[in-house]
Motif scaffolding. Structure first.
Motif, PDB file in Angstrom:
ATOM      1  N   ASN A  15     -28.425   7.162 -30.943  1.00 27.94           N
ATOM      2  CA  ASN A  15     -28.851   8.125 -29.914  1.00 27.94           C
ATOM      3  C   ASN A  15     -27.664   8.861 -29.304  1.00 27.94           C
ATOM      4  O   ASN A  15     -27.569   9.042 -28.086  1.00 27.94           O
ATOM      5  N   TRP A  16     -26.751   9.295 -30.153  1.00 31.90           N
ATOM      6  CA  TRP A  16     -25.565  10.005 -29.700  1.00 31.90           C
ATOM      7  C   TRP A  16     -25.821  11.503 -29.508  1.00 31.90           C
ATOM      8  O   TRP A  16     -25.169  12.144 -28.699  1.00 31.90           O
ATOM      9  N   VAL A  17     -26.723  12.054 -30.289  1.00 33.98           N
ATOM     10  CA  VAL A  17     -26.961  13.506 -30.239  1.00 33.98           C
ATOM     11  C   VAL A  17     -27.816  13.830 -29.024  1.00 33.98           C
ATOM     12  O   VAL A  17     -28.896  13.253 -28.839  1.00 33.98           O
ATOM     13  N   HIS A  18     -27.344  14.752 -28.243  1.00 32.96           N
ATOM     14  CA  HIS A  18     -27.985  15.106 -26.969  1.00 32.96           C
ATOM     15  C   HIS A  18     -28.564  16.521 -27.101  1.00 32.96           C
ATOM     16  O   HIS A  18     -27.835  17.488 -27.320  1.00 32.96           O
ATOM     17  N   ARG A  19     -29.857  16.619 -26.968  1.00 33.21           N
ATOM     18  CA  ARG A  19     -30.534  17.910 -27.126  1.00 33.21           C
ATOM     19  C   ARG A  19     -30.399  18.727 -25.847  1.00 33.21           C
ATOM     20  O   ARG A  19     -30.709  18.250 -24.750  1.00 33.21           O
ATOM     21  N   VAL A  20     -29.930  19.956 -25.992  1.00 31.47           N
ATOM     22  CA  VAL A  20     -29.799  20.860 -24.849  1.00 31.47           C
ATOM     23  C   VAL A  20     -30.936  21.868 -24.834  1.00 31.47           C
ATOM     24  O   VAL A  20     -31.591  22.079 -23.811  1.00 31.47           O
ATOM     25  N   LEU A  21     -31.181  22.490 -25.989  1.00 31.45           N
ATOM     26  CA  LEU A  21     -32.235  23.522 -26.100  1.00 31.45           C
ATOM     27  C   LEU A  21     -33.038  23.277 -27.383  1.00 31.45           C
ATOM     28  O   LEU A  21     -32.494  22.772 -28.366  1.00 31.45           O
TER      29      LEU A  21
END
Length: 365
Positions: free
Chosen positions: A359-365
């Motif tokens: 769960n390293w990838v952080h969604r912004v848009l």
């Protein structure tokens, strides 16, 4: 607006943004750290008031008094991370909360107030959303984000300042090293060290980088791309490069990096590589490595690969090592199998092209 952990941002759109045509021309070959977006974030801090006056506004020069404390006592910290354009049109970041935590830790070491981690990440979201069209397309393109904080109080006494400015600027970037991924040559500094026990080596502050510049210039004068620093006490153990952590890969596929003893920056990429290497079945060790062992193990073939890693360069193979005693190669000077596999894993994760079990990838848009 009152201070506190939850801040409302005032949005002041740039009245004269760069035109779409001019932006496209700039994005065609942005280089690294030379092109900037239309906006920036600013938040102020004052003792007794906390954080206040959070804004997204047109990027512009920052007015500064000649007696601003940062100019005299160097109370300043910063971070670096990237936003990526996904194949689905969305935008992601990689482990921004890890950067937020390190920002707090750096501030603590320099006697600066802690910016709440949620506010730190929120400030990145705000800037990315308003300047999302500045994110380059392509495999090497990304939006480099530079949050920083400095002592803005007008005061010449030697003490922690009572006022600070936090800001975020953004720069569309291509590959850190021109010409794509290729082994770099490094220079082992015989005279200069990066940090000493009890110093600021584990903090991401400008002073660490300023102190490294003369050594980096020395490396360039010897035809090298980067400088390698040895420990400040015995001048035997490898610490890190001028702006990157270093890893060693041995013939049994063991992956080794120097331990975090307070003199080495705890890199987000470093920690990620350790995890990915373990996931891939490598034995992972954090232990001291002497320069003498580096040279001897490269000569026998026991040491197969060496690479550097960091936010800007991701994972970069090291081919040749130069020092005042001469030069030697690692792995014949060619990119190693483990190095390139770890690099590809990391790049695919960052750009949302691979499964993300941590769960390293952080969604912004």
């Amino acid at each position: 607006m009152s201070g506190g952990d939850k801040l409302d941002f005032e949005i002041r759109p740039n009245p004269a943004p760069v035109s779409a045509a001019d932006r496209a021309a700039l994005l065609a070959n942005p280089g690294f750290g030379r092109v900037f977006t239309d906006h920036m974030v600013t938040i102020r801090y004052a003792d007794g008031k906390g954080w206040y006056d959070a804004r997204v506004e047109a990027r512009a020069p920052i007015p500064m008094d000649p007696a601003a404390a940062v100019l005299h006592y160097a109370q300043e910290i910063f971070e670096g991370m990237k936003a990526y354009r996904g194949a689905d049109g969305g935008v992601t970041m990689f482990r921004p909360y890890a950067n937020a935590a390190r920002f707090v830790a750096s501030g603590r070491r320099l006697a600066m107030p802690a910016l709440p981690e949620e506010t730190f990440v929120d400030s990145l979201h705000r800037l990315i959303k308003i300047d999302r069209e500045w994110i380059p397309e392509g495999e090497d393109g990304s939006l480099y984000l530079r949050p920083f904080m400095f002592a803005s109080e007008v005061f010449l006494g030697v003490r922690p300042a009572n006022e600070y400015l936090y800001a975020v600027i953004a720069s569309p970037v291509g590959a850190y090293f021109s010409g794509g991924v290729k082994p770099v040559t490094v220079w082992v500094s015989p005279d200069y060290t990066r940090a000493a026990p009890g110093g600021t080596g584990a903090a991401k502050c400008g002073g660490n980088y300023a102190a490294s510049l003369v050594a980096q210039a020395e490396a360039i004068s010897h035809g090298c791309d980067q400088v390698v620093f040895l420990d400040a006490v015995e001048r035997r153990f490898v610490d890190e490069l001028g702006g990157m952590n270093v890893f060693f890969v041995y013939d049994d596929d063991t992956v080794v990096t120097p331990p975090l003893t307070g003199t080495i920056l705890p890199g987000i990429t470093r920690e990620s590589v350790l995890t990915l290497a373990a996931d891939a079945g490598h034995r992972v060790e954090e232990r001291p490595v002497t320069f003498a062992d580096w040279q001897a193990d490269a000569a026998t073939g026991r040491l197969r690969e060496v690479f550097a890693c960091g936010t800007a360069a991701v994972v970069t193979p090291i081919g040749a090592v130069r020092s005042s005693d001469g030069e030697f190669l690692v792995g014949g000077g060619e990119p190693g199998r483990v190095t390139m596999a770890l690099r590809q894993q990391l790049v695919d994760l960052q750009r949302g092209k691979a499964a993300d079990p941590h769960n390293w990838v952080h969604r912004v848009l």
